[in-house]
Design an enzyme around this catalytic site. Structure first.
Site, PDB file in Angstrom:
ATOM      1  CB  THR A   1      -6.994  -6.469   9.905  1.00 43.61           C
ATOM      2  OG1 THR A   1      -7.393  -7.596   9.117  1.00 43.61           O
ATOM      3  CG2 THR A   1      -7.377  -5.187   9.189  1.00 43.61           C
TER       4      THR A   1
ATOM      5  CE1 TYR B   1      -8.940  -3.248   0.804  1.00 42.81           C
ATOM      6  CE2 TYR B   1      -8.274  -1.204  -0.252  1.00 42.81           C
ATOM      7  CZ  TYR B   1      -7.969  -2.324   0.509  1.00 42.81           C
ATOM      8  OH  TYR B   1      -6.686  -2.510   0.977  1.00 42.81           O
TER       9      TYR B   1
ATOM     10  CG  PHE C   1     -13.240   1.343   7.353  1.00 40.48           C
ATOM     11  CD1 PHE C   1     -12.661   0.728   6.253  1.00 40.48           C
ATOM     12  CD2 PHE C   1     -13.946   0.552   8.258  1.00 40.48           C
ATOM     13  CE1 PHE C   1     -12.768  -0.639   6.046  1.00 40.48           C
ATOM     14  CE2 PHE C   1     -14.052  -0.823   8.064  1.00 40.48           C
ATOM     15  CZ  PHE C   1     -13.467  -1.420   6.952  1.00 40.48           C
TER      16      PHE C   1
ATOM     17  CE  LYS D   1      -3.679  -2.360   2.622  1.00 43.16           C
ATOM     18  NZ  LYS D   1      -4.597  -2.256   3.799  1.00 43.16           N
TER      19      LYS D   1
ATOM     20  CD  GLU E   1      -8.298  -9.208  -3.661  1.00 39.11           C
ATOM     21  OE1 GLU E   1      -9.069  -8.801  -2.778  1.00 39.11           O
ATOM     22  OE2 GLU E   1      -7.175  -9.712  -3.401  1.00 39.11           O
TER      23      GLU E   1
ATOM     24  CG  ASN F   1      -3.161  -2.632   7.168  1.00 40.98           C
ATOM     25  OD1 ASN F   1      -3.046  -2.220   6.014  1.00 40.98           O
ATOM     26  ND2 ASN F   1      -4.227  -3.295   7.583  1.00 40.98           N
TER      27      ASN F   1
ATOM     28  CG  HIS G   1      -4.878  -6.400  -0.366  1.00 39.83           C
ATOM     29  ND1 HIS G   1      -6.088  -6.466   0.286  1.00 39.83           N
ATOM     30  CD2 HIS G   1      -4.958  -7.266  -1.414  1.00 39.83           C
ATOM     31  CE1 HIS G   1      -6.872  -7.337  -0.345  1.00 39.83           C
ATOM     32  NE2 HIS G   1      -6.213  -7.829  -1.391  1.00 39.83           N
TER      33      HIS G   1
HETATM   34  P1  IDP Z   1      -7.330  -7.179   5.556  1.00 39.84           P
HETATM   35  O1  IDP Z   1      -6.524  -6.147   4.814  1.00 39.84           O
HETATM   36  O2  IDP Z   1      -6.551  -7.760   6.694  1.00 39.84           O
HETATM   37  O3  IDP Z   1      -7.910  -8.245   4.645  1.00 39.84           O
HETATM   38  P2  IDP Z   1     -10.039  -6.103   5.734  1.00 39.84           P
HETATM   39  O4  IDP Z   1     -10.980  -6.366   6.860  1.00 39.84           O
HETATM   40  O5  IDP Z   1     -10.309  -6.743   4.417  1.00 39.84           O
HETATM   41  O6  IDP Z   1      -8.552  -6.425   6.251  1.00 39.84           O
HETATM   42  O7  IDP Z   1     -10.005  -4.526   5.535  1.00 39.84           O
HETATM   43  C1  IDP Z   1      -9.345  -3.947   4.426  1.00 39.84           C
HETATM   44  C2  IDP Z   1      -8.493  -2.804   4.908  1.00 39.84           C
HETATM   45  O8  IDP Z   1      -9.352  -1.782   5.402  1.00 39.84           O
HETATM   46  C3  IDP Z   1      -7.569  -3.160   6.082  1.00 39.84           C
HETATM   47  O9  IDP Z   1      -6.331  -3.685   5.672  1.00 39.84           O
HETATM   48  C4  IDP Z   1      -7.428  -1.823   6.789  1.00 39.84           C
HETATM   49  O10 IDP Z   1      -6.373  -1.048   6.214  1.00 39.84           O
HETATM   50  C5  IDP Z   1      -8.769  -1.148   6.517  1.00 39.84           C
HETATM   51  N1  IDP Z   1      -9.664  -1.309   7.661  1.00 39.84           N
HETATM   52  C6  IDP Z   1     -10.297  -2.444   8.053  1.00 39.84           C
HETATM   53  N2  IDP Z   1     -11.044  -2.241   9.140  1.00 39.84           N
HETATM   54  C7  IDP Z   1     -10.892  -0.936   9.465  1.00 39.84           C
HETATM   55  C8  IDP Z   1     -11.409  -0.088  10.515  1.00 39.84           C
HETATM   56  O11 IDP Z   1     -12.183  -0.523  11.383  1.00 39.84           O
HETATM   57  N3  IDP Z   1     -11.005   1.209  10.482  1.00 39.84           N
HETATM   58  C9  IDP Z   1     -10.169   1.707   9.548  1.00 39.84           C
HETATM   59  N4  IDP Z   1      -9.653   0.965   8.552  1.00 39.84           N
HETATM   60  C10 IDP Z   1     -10.006  -0.330   8.510  1.00 39.84           C
HETATM   61 MG    MG Z   2      -9.397  -8.136   3.197  1.00 41.60          MG
END
Ligand code: IDP
Ligand code: MG
Length: 152
Positions: free
Chosen positions: A93, A51, A59, A11, A128, A114, A117
């Site tokens: 996550t 997404y 978010f 990212k 994807e 983070n 992805h």
């Molecule tokens: P993942 O990347 O571990 O698969 P997902 O639940 O698919 O996690 O969420 C996609 C991305 O959205 C996450 O990597 C994170 O950067 C962001 N995200 C997920 N949950 C939250 C939240 O509660 N607040 C802010 N950003 C979030």
């Molecule tokens: Mg995900």
């Protein structure tokens, strides 16, 4: 039959922080095979499709703004079990809950920053990879030292 493939993206925070080599190196050293790689600044359409499952989440707009804010390194990695194993290498996550030794556990603090992805399931990986890459951008190849990673 093509071996299992997954979509991995570094990212914008990972690119801006100079972590591309660190992240790529972990997948290389593990022994997975790189079959596609490119840098791009994703369009909003691409980010929203990528997404899409989070469209209704509070978010979502912030997430799309972030992922389109700068260059992303988009990759496809191949190997037995690569989808679930890459998720384990990436970590939880929330980086503060990610185990030490994982990419997020070692390199990040914030859920919105983070670093990386990774596809979460076989259907997601197919979706994807098709979203981010055209077929002619994927290389089918055999690393010269593959015999030293995987028994024939
Ligand atoms: P993942 O990347 O571990 O698969 P997902 O639940 O698919 O996690 O969420 C996609 C991305 O959205 C996450 O990597 C994170 O950067 C962001 N995200 C997920 N949950 C939250 C939240 O509660 N607040 C802010 N950003 C979030
Ligand atoms: Mg995900």
């Amino acid at each position: 039959m093509t071996a299992e493939r997954t979509f991995i993206a570094i990212k914008p925070d990972g690119v801006q922080r100079g972590l591309v080599g660190e992240v790529l190196g972990r997948f290389e050293r593990k022994g997975f095979k790189l079959v596609a790689l490119k840098q791009l600044i994703p369009s909003r359409d691409l980010a929203q499709e990528h997404y899409g499952v989070h469209r209704e989440r509070p978010f979502f707009d912030k997430l799309v703004n972030f992922i389109t804010s700068g260059p992303v390194i988009a990759m496809v990695w191949e190997g037995e079990g690569v989808i679930s194993n890459a998720r384990r290498m990436i970590g939880a996550t929330k980086p503060l809950e990610a185990d030490p030794g994982t990419i997020r556990g070692d390199l990040a603090i914030d859920i919105g920053r983070n670093v990386i992805h990774g596809s979460d399931a076989p259907e997601t990986a197919v979706f994807e990879i098709g979203l981010w890459f055209s077929a002619d951008e994927l290389s089918s190849w055999e690393p010269a030292d593959q015999i030293w990673r995987v028994e024939e």
